[in-house]
Structure formats: C-alpha cells, structure tokens
Scaffold this motif. Sequence first.
Motif, short mmCIF file in Angstrom:
data_model
loop_
_atom_site.label_atom_id
_atom_site.label_comp_id
_atom_site.label_asym_id
_atom_site.label_seq_id
_atom_site.Cartn_x
_atom_site.Cartn_y
_atom_site.Cartn_z
N ALA A 19 48.42 51.60 46.33
CA ALA A 19 47.38 51.35 45.93
C ALA A 19 46.69 50.77 44.72
N LEU A 20 47.73 51.58 42.96
CA LEU A 20 47.33 51.51 42.15
C LEU A 20 46.71 49.69 41.92
N PHE A 21 47.66 49.32 42.76
CA PHE A 21 48.02 47.55 42.20
C PHE A 21 46.49 47.17 43.18
N MET A 22 46.06 47.31 44.19
CA MET A 22 44.76 47.01 44.54
C MET A 22 43.50 46.87 43.83
N ILE A 23 43.82 48.02 43.27
CA ILE A 23 42.63 49.01 42.23
C ILE A 23 42.41 48.21 41.09
N LYS A 24 43.75 47.88 40.63
CA LYS A 24 44.13 46.48 39.15
C LYS A 24 43.02 45.24 39.48
N VAL A 25 43.56 45.04 40.99
CA VAL A 25 43.63 43.31 41.08
C VAL A 25 41.86 43.08 41.63
N PHE A 26 41.41 44.21 42.51
CA PHE A 26 40.26 44.04 42.21
C PHE A 26 39.03 44.70 41.39
N VAL A 27 39.36 45.54 40.69
CA VAL A 27 38.18 45.63 39.11
C VAL A 27 38.77 44.54 38.90
N HIS A 28 39.48 44.06 37.91
CA HIS A 28 39.53 42.97 37.14
C HIS A 28 39.61 41.89 37.41
#
Length: 70
Positions: A61-70
């Motif tokens: 989930a943290l990785f997905m947030i990082k990928v989609f936010v940046h």
Amino acid sequence: MSNLVEKLRMFSSGQLQFAVFFVISFSAIVVWMYRKDSKGHKIHYAGSYKILIGFVLAIVALFMIKVFVH
C-alpha cells in the motif's frame, strides 16, 4: 572471474578455511535448532502468517501510494 581471485588474495588460506568451516557449521546448527524448536513454533506462533500478510499489504500500500502520488 579474475577480479574475484584478486579480492580473495587478501585473505590467507587459514582465514578462508575458517570462513568455510564457520559458514557450514553455523548453517548446520541453525537448521538443527530450527528442527528442534519446530514443535513449539506450531503452538506459540499459530496465527503469525496473518501478521506477515498484514505487513506485506502495508508495504505494498505504501509503495502504491508513492507510485501514484508522484
């Protein structure tokens, strides 16, 4: 391959023999102790896979947030 040989020259043959002996004996002791304790693992850590799945999902989930936010 020659680069590996050059790096191993900095160790004496006694040091290399000790390293091989240490790795083999340490691995054997770890396996032996794990097998000895495996009965207790089934009793005391019965639901631990759920916690592992939770950690993996949190990291994903943290990785997905990082990928989609940046």
